[in-house]
Design a protein around this motif. Structure first.
Motif, PDB file in Angstrom:
ATOM      1  N   GLU A 421       0.831  -1.191   0.000  1.00 20.25           N
ATOM      2  CA  GLU A 421       0.000   0.000   0.000  1.00 20.25           C
ATOM      3  C   GLU A 421       0.874   1.254   0.000  1.00 20.25           C
ATOM      4  OE1 GLU A 421      -4.044   1.462   2.287  1.00 20.25           O
ATOM      5  OE2 GLU A 421      -2.723  -0.018   3.212  1.00 20.25           O
ATOM      6  N   GLY A 422       0.514   2.192  -0.845  1.00 19.22           N
ATOM      7  CA  GLY A 422       1.278   3.433  -0.914  1.00 19.22           C
ATOM      8  C   GLY A 422       2.539   3.320  -1.740  1.00 19.22           C
ATOM      9  N   ASN A 423       2.765   2.193  -2.383  1.00 18.93           N
ATOM     10  CA  ASN A 423       3.968   2.001  -3.187  1.00 18.93           C
ATOM     11  C   ASN A 423       3.568   1.346  -4.503  1.00 18.93           C
ATOM     12  OD1 ASN A 423       6.579   1.863  -4.007  1.00 18.93           O
ATOM     13  ND2 ASN A 423       7.179   0.178  -2.681  1.00 18.93           N
ATOM     14  N   PRO A 424       2.909   2.076  -5.386  1.00 18.70           N
ATOM     15  CA  PRO A 424       2.325   1.480  -6.584  1.00 18.70           C
ATOM     16  C   PRO A 424       3.333   0.908  -7.558  1.00 18.70           C
ATOM     17  CG  PRO A 424       2.270   3.862  -6.733  1.00 18.70           C
ATOM     18  CD  PRO A 424       2.718   3.532  -5.349  1.00 18.70           C
ATOM     19  N   GLU A 425       4.615   1.247  -7.407  1.00 12.87           N
ATOM     20  CA  GLU A 425       5.600   0.732  -8.345  1.00 12.87           C
ATOM     21  C   GLU A 425       6.232  -0.573  -7.880  1.00 12.87           C
ATOM     22  OE1 GLU A 425       6.909   4.790 -10.646  1.00 12.87           O
ATOM     23  OE2 GLU A 425       8.351   3.787  -9.368  1.00 12.87           O
ATOM     24  N   ARG A 426       5.760  -1.128  -6.756  1.00 10.58           N
ATOM     25  CA  ARG A 426       6.239  -2.449  -6.372  1.00 10.58           C
ATOM     26  C   ARG A 426       5.751  -3.463  -7.407  1.00 10.58           C
ATOM     27  NH1 ARG A 426      10.138  -4.016  -4.405  1.00 10.58           N
ATOM     28  NH2 ARG A 426       9.174  -5.957  -3.746  1.00 10.58           N
ATOM     29  N   PRO A 427       6.602  -4.381  -7.846  1.00  8.32           N
ATOM     30  CA  PRO A 427       6.140  -5.381  -8.814  1.00  8.32           C
ATOM     31  C   PRO A 427       5.256  -6.420  -8.131  1.00  8.32           C
ATOM     32  CG  PRO A 427       8.360  -5.882  -8.122  1.00  8.32           C
ATOM     33  CD  PRO A 427       8.002  -4.565  -7.485  1.00  8.32           C
ATOM     34  N   PHE A 428       4.375  -7.004  -8.885  1.00 11.20           N
ATOM     35  CA  PHE A 428       3.556  -8.091  -8.368  1.00 11.20           C
ATOM     36  C   PHE A 428       4.354  -9.382  -8.576  1.00 11.20           C
ATOM     37  CE2 PHE A 428      -0.233  -5.621  -7.870  1.00 11.20           C
ATOM     38  CZ  PHE A 428      -0.090  -4.603  -8.791  1.00 11.20           C
ATOM     39  N   THR A 429       5.030  -9.848  -7.561  1.00 18.63           N
ATOM     40  CA  THR A 429       5.915 -10.990  -7.726  1.00 18.63           C
ATOM     41  C   THR A 429       5.673 -12.021  -6.643  1.00 18.63           C
ATOM     42  OG1 THR A 429       7.559  -9.688  -6.530  1.00 18.63           O
ATOM     43  CG2 THR A 429       7.777  -9.801  -8.908  1.00 18.63           C
ATOM     44  N   PRO A 430       5.986 -13.268  -6.909  1.00 24.37           N
ATOM     45  CA  PRO A 430       5.737 -14.314  -5.918  1.00 24.37           C
ATOM     46  C   PRO A 430       6.688 -14.208  -4.736  1.00 24.37           C
ATOM     47  CG  PRO A 430       6.920 -15.192  -7.789  1.00 24.37           C
ATOM     48  CD  PRO A 430       6.546 -13.796  -8.146  1.00 24.37           C
ATOM     49  N   GLN A 431       6.187 -14.595  -3.578  1.00 28.38           N
ATOM     50  CA  GLN A 431       7.029 -14.623  -2.380  1.00 28.38           C
ATOM     51  C   GLN A 431       7.207 -16.077  -1.977  1.00 28.38           C
ATOM     52  OE1 GLN A 431       5.017 -11.987   0.349  1.00 28.38           O
ATOM     53  NE2 GLN A 431       6.049 -10.221  -0.471  1.00 28.38           N
ATOM     54  N   ASP A 432       8.139 -16.751  -2.614  1.00 28.95           N
ATOM     55  CA  ASP A 432       8.343 -18.169  -2.392  1.00 28.95           C
ATOM     56  C   ASP A 432       9.354 -18.433  -1.290  1.00 28.95           C
ATOM     57  OD1 ASP A 432       6.617 -18.990  -4.388  1.00 28.95           O
ATOM     58  OD2 ASP A 432       8.172 -18.977  -5.932  1.00 28.95           O
ATOM     59  N   MET A 433       9.157 -19.518  -0.549  1.00 27.06           N
ATOM     60  CA  MET A 433      10.185 -20.043   0.337  1.00 27.06           C
ATOM     61  C   MET A 433      11.025 -20.981  -0.527  1.00 27.06           C
ATOM     62  SD  MET A 433      11.886 -21.990   2.492  1.00 27.06           S
ATOM     63  CE  MET A 433      11.087 -23.600   2.493  1.00 27.06           C
ATOM     64  N   HIS A 434      12.030 -20.418  -1.175  1.00 24.52           N
ATOM     65  CA  HIS A 434      12.749 -21.093  -2.250  1.00 24.52           C
ATOM     66  C   HIS A 434      14.044 -21.749  -1.771  1.00 24.52           C
ATOM     67  CE1 HIS A 434      14.764 -21.096  -6.381  1.00 24.52           C
ATOM     68  NE2 HIS A 434      13.587 -21.623  -6.640  1.00 24.52           N
ATOM     69  N   LEU A 435      14.240 -21.852  -0.465  1.00 22.90           N
ATOM     70  CA  LEU A 435      15.484 -22.381   0.085  1.00 22.90           C
ATOM     71  C   LEU A 435      15.672 -23.864  -0.241  1.00 22.90           C
ATOM     72  CD1 LEU A 435      15.299 -20.702   3.589  1.00 22.90           C
ATOM     73  CD2 LEU A 435      17.014 -20.205   1.842  1.00 22.90           C
ATOM     74  N   LYS A 436      16.946 -24.276  -0.258  1.00 25.85           N
ATOM     75  CA  LYS A 436      17.327 -25.682  -0.385  1.00 25.85           C
ATOM     76  C   LYS A 436      18.495 -25.892   0.587  1.00 25.85           C
ATOM     77  CE  LYS A 436      16.207 -24.704  -5.141  1.00 25.85           C
ATOM     78  NZ  LYS A 436      14.795 -24.719  -4.968  1.00 25.85           N
ATOM     79  N   VAL A 437      18.163 -25.846   1.878  1.00 22.66           N
ATOM     80  CA  VAL A 437      19.166 -25.824   2.940  1.00 22.66           C
ATOM     81  C   VAL A 437      18.812 -26.858   4.001  1.00 22.66           C
ATOM     82  CG1 VAL A 437      20.187 -24.449   4.804  1.00 22.66           C
ATOM     83  CG2 VAL A 437      19.670 -23.374   2.615  1.00 22.66           C
ATOM     84  N   VAL A 438      19.827 -27.556   4.506  1.00 25.18           N
ATOM     85  CA  VAL A 438      19.671 -28.418   5.673  1.00 25.18           C
ATOM     86  C   VAL A 438      20.762 -28.051   6.669  1.00 25.18           C
ATOM     87  CG1 VAL A 438      19.570 -30.772   6.568  1.00 25.18           C
ATOM     88  CG2 VAL A 438      18.748 -30.293   4.246  1.00 25.18           C
ATOM     89  N   VAL A 439      20.385 -27.947   7.930  1.00 23.77           N
ATOM     90  CA  VAL A 439      21.335 -27.659   9.005  1.00 23.77           C
ATOM     91  C   VAL A 439      21.283 -28.819   9.996  1.00 23.77           C
ATOM     92  CG1 VAL A 439      22.002 -26.082  10.854  1.00 23.77           C
ATOM     93  CG2 VAL A 439      20.972 -25.176   8.757  1.00 23.77           C
ATOM     94  N   VAL A 440      22.441 -29.383  10.312  1.00 25.86           N
ATOM     95  CA  VAL A 440      22.516 -30.464  11.293  1.00 25.86           C
ATOM     96  C   VAL A 440      23.460 -30.034  12.405  1.00 25.86           C
ATOM     97  CG1 VAL A 440      23.111 -32.880  11.704  1.00 25.86           C
ATOM     98  CG2 VAL A 440      22.089 -32.214   9.525  1.00 25.86           C
ATOM     99  N   THR A 441      22.996 -30.161  13.644  1.00 26.36           N
ATOM    100  CA  THR A 441      23.818 -29.800  14.800  1.00 26.36           C
ATOM    101  C   THR A 441      23.868 -30.967  15.776  1.00 26.36           C
ATOM    102  OG1 THR A 441      21.917 -28.809  15.933  1.00 26.36           O
ATOM    103  CG2 THR A 441      23.299 -27.342  14.627  1.00 26.36           C
ATOM    104  N   ALA A 442      25.013 -31.103  16.436  1.00 20.84           N
ATOM    105  CA  ALA A 442      25.205 -32.103  17.491  1.00 20.84           C
ATOM    106  C   ALA A 442      26.184 -31.516  18.485  1.00 20.84           C
ATOM    107  CB  ALA A 442      25.721 -33.418  16.923  1.00 20.84           C
ATOM    108  N   GLY A 443      25.648 -31.008  19.603  1.00 24.17           N
ATOM    109  CA  GLY A 443      26.517 -30.314  20.544  1.00 24.17           C
ATOM    110  C   GLY A 443      27.070 -29.062  19.898  1.00 24.17           C
ATOM    111  N   ARG A 444      28.400 -28.892  19.931  1.00 21.14           N
ATOM    112  CA  ARG A 444      29.024 -27.720  19.322  1.00 21.14           C
ATOM    113  C   ARG A 444      29.254 -27.918  17.826  1.00 21.14           C
ATOM    114  NH1 ARG A 444      33.666 -26.490  19.963  1.00 21.14           N
ATOM    115  NH2 ARG A 444      33.464 -24.270  19.498  1.00 21.14           N
ATOM    116  N   GLN A 445      29.224 -29.162  17.365  1.00 22.33           N
ATOM    117  CA  GLN A 445      29.480 -29.414  15.950  1.00 22.33           C
ATOM    118  C   GLN A 445      28.240 -29.091  15.115  1.00 22.33           C
ATOM    119  OE1 GLN A 445      31.431 -33.531  16.598  1.00 22.33           O
ATOM    120  NE2 GLN A 445      32.335 -32.788  14.685  1.00 22.33           N
ATOM    121  N   ALA A 446      28.475 -28.666  13.886  1.00 30.61           N
ATOM    122  CA  ALA A 446      27.370 -28.329  12.988  1.00 30.61           C
ATOM    123  C   ALA A 446      27.839 -28.503  11.540  1.00 30.61           C
ATOM    124  CB  ALA A 446      26.895 -26.907  13.222  1.00 30.61           C
ATOM    125  N   LYS A 447      26.871 -28.763  10.675  1.00 31.32           N
ATOM    126  CA  LYS A 447      27.147 -28.847   9.241  1.00 31.32           C
ATOM    127  C   LYS A 447      26.038 -28.135   8.493  1.00 31.32           C
ATOM    128  CE  LYS A 447      29.942 -33.050   9.109  1.00 31.32           C
ATOM    129  NZ  LYS A 447      30.319 -34.233   8.303  1.00 31.32           N
TER     130      LYS A 447
END
Length: 582
Positions: A421-447
């Motif tokens: 609202e109030g910003n008519p030049e914003r494009p009409f574009t999809p807002q996808d959750m497009h991530l392809k990420v996995v995080v694994v943690t075990a104690g202090r270790q992480a990958k």
């Protein structure tokens, strides 16, 4: 002062100018975008660069702005779509990421720019819209590739001493930076003109495999696989080990099966790209490396958390089946003699027949799996597909131990109205959750597992294309890891993926830089990693309309029951989904 540096500094000064009373965080500043970061680094490191761009999808701003099939309007129609006024990419202040980046490369004297993208996945390669050729008149364009050639999402540039490789879920497209949840890593390595550093060289070979497709180009690999060298001999970047694997078809997404792999004893159901764990390179599931690493830590009696952020899940995906199976049955049917990696678990073989109770020793440590995704391709909105994958995603998994759990924490809307609202030049574009990420943690270790690949059905759709995956060994107190944890938490808590609310929550910025590779005046003195997570908060504003409600969380005993156990648990009612971009 080099010509490009003058142009680029001028662009940054103009782009940083506040819009009205609001100060914008713009997508063409090196602290915000991997593409701007690479341009800035080339300007500060003199030389004649070579660049290799391998994209699963490439577009220019006006194509999204005018495409009625992709761009929804507030009223559900397409008639009031307007063009976003912008200067050409060669002028300062353009919001078009693609034009700005490619025009910047073209402005470097003698630059050798090579682009690989299928014409089918390039909005700007057709004769009626030849934007790619217009911005890269001297570039070597490989656009006549098969439609199933590549999904790699990679930009590589080097001047012969500094080697940069950008990879992740972010395509070279403006909306991927400003309205989609995406991630990108830029690996900075140092080398010499006749000696490319290890990770850069592996991604460069992947580019050759995509363009040439004439046979095996990876030493020790196959026609569809990079081989295991990148996993067994990781590169060291910024003090962290970074592993690499690339493949296509069954050599990246894994096997096709009809029973979820339940007929194969653990760990024979796994096909990670690890030495001694795959029979051949014809069947490899890169994401199974997540399970292998988690199982190794579990066997040591440790508490392990697996967080999966995924745009698309195929109708039948072996990784989802294998992950849910680990939660349900632990190390059952994995004799110690057959599982040297997990010998400390002291597991016993127990029947998986209905009603059987796995032995407690089959569930060492503690396993918590949190699953976030956008949609399951080819499946009904609520009932899902008649596959184990769909059943697992539609109900919490009943683990054989109360210490082993798997929950689908959130399913996003397929598309949302991004008009503000109030910003008519914003494009009409999809807002996808497009991530392809996995995080694994075990104690202090992480990958960190960063890939270009969705959890596809093997040999279907993008499951046929070349994909790349990197594994970064890190730790929970590593600033890179803290950055990802903060950003992923923000995305998980943002119900409609509004970049405006998301940006307000992340006032500290959307990027991380190792000290040696920060955007600064001095040249890079050592290797390091730059990381970016989108969407950008490009302007302070509130979303137009109310936030959409999330599905109710299952309560009581039904929340712990799997539909594979009794078939009576109704799937949770998630909001309607619509297939998004690649």
């Amino acid at each position: 002062m080099p010509t490009l540096l003058v142009v680029w500094v001028g662009l940054l000064l103009l782009a940083a100018r506040p819009a009205g009373a609001q100060t914008a965080i713009l997508q063409n500043e090196p602290q915000n975008s991997p593409f701007a970061y690479i341009l800035d680094a080339l300007a500060r490191h003199p030389g004649t660069p070579q660049c290799y761009i391998d994209e699963g999808y490439l577009n220019f701003l006006e194509d999204w702005d005018l495409d009625p099939d992709i761009v929804p309007t507030p009223g559900g129609g397409t008639s009031d779509i307007r063009r976003w006024r912008y200067p050409p990419g060669s002028e300062p202040g353009s919001p078009d990421v693609t034009r700005t980046f490619l025009s910047g490369l073209d402005a470097i004297r003698g630059a050798d720019v090579n682009v690989a993208v299928s014409r089918k996945d390039c909005d700007g390669c057709a004769n009626q819209r030849p934007y790619l050729r217009e911005v890269l008149p001297k570039g070597r364009l490989h656009i006549d590739l098969p439609a199933d050639a590549t999904h790699a999402k990679t930009v590589q540039c080097s001047n012969g001493s500094v080697y940069m490789t950008q990879n992740g879920s972010t395509n070279l497209q403006t909306v991927g930076v400003t309205t989609k949840a995406n991630s990108a890593l830029v690996f900075v390595e140092l080398g010499a003109p006749d000696r490319a550093p290890p990770l850069y060289a592996r991604f460069r070979t992947l580019w050759r495999a995509v363009v040439e497709d004439t046979g095996t180009v990876f030493p020790g690999g196959t026609h569809d696989s990079s081989g295991l060298d990148g996993m067994t001999t990781p590169a060291e970047i910024g003090g962290r080990k970074v592993s690499f694997y690339a493949g296509r078809r069954h050599a990246f997404v894994g096997p096709t099966w009809s029973d979820g792999g339940l007929s194969r004893p653990f760990p024979d159901n796994l096909h990670p790209p690890a030495e001694g764990e795959v029979d051949d390179l014809q069947t490899v599931d890169w994401y199974d490396q997540v399970i292998l690493d988690a199982a190794t830590w579990l066997a040591e009696g440790r508490a392990v958390t697996v967080d999966v952020f995924m745009f698309e899940v195929g109708a039948a995906n072996p990784f989802v089946d294998n992950l849910a199976r680990l939660v349900r049955f632990g190390f059952v049917d994995c004799p110690v003699a057959a599982c040297p990696s997990f010998a400390s678990a002291k597991v016993v073989s127990v029947s998986k027949k209905p009603g059987a109770v796995p032995a407690p020793s089959a569930f060492p440590g503690k396993l918590t799996v949190n699953f976030y995704y956008q949609f399951q391709n080819g499946c009904a909105r609520r009932a899902g597909c008649a596959t184990t994958t769909s059943q697992y995603l539609n109900s919490p998994i009943a683990g054989g131990s109360s210490d082993y759990t798997m929950r689908v924490r959130k399913v996003w809307q397929g598309f949302a109205d991004s008009r503000m609202e109030g910003n008519p030049e914003r494009p009409f574009t999809p807002q996808d959750m497009h991530l392809k990420v996995v995080v694994v943690t075990a104690g202090r270790q992480a990958k960190l597992y960063i890939s270009t690949s969705n959890l596809d059905t093997p040999d279907k759709g993008s499951g046929r294309k070349w994909q790349a995956g990197t594994v970064v060994d890190t730790a929970v107190d590593d600033e890179l890891m803290r950055f990802f944890q903060r950003e992923l938490h923000s995305i998980a808590e943002d119900g409609d993926l509004s970049q405006f609310r998301l940006g307000a929550a992340n006032a500290s910025g959307n990027s991380y830089f190792d000290r040696a590779v920060r955007p600064a005046e001095e040249p890079f003195a050592a290797s390091g990693i730059a990381a970016f997570v989108f969407p950008l908060n490009v302007q302070a504003a509130e979303p137009h309309g109310p936030r959409q409600a999330q599905p109710p969380k299952p309560q009581g005993p039904a929340a712990l029951r799997s539909p594979l156990d009794d078939g009576t648990t109704a799937p949770p009612v998630y909001p309607g989904l619509k297939k998004g971009a690649r």
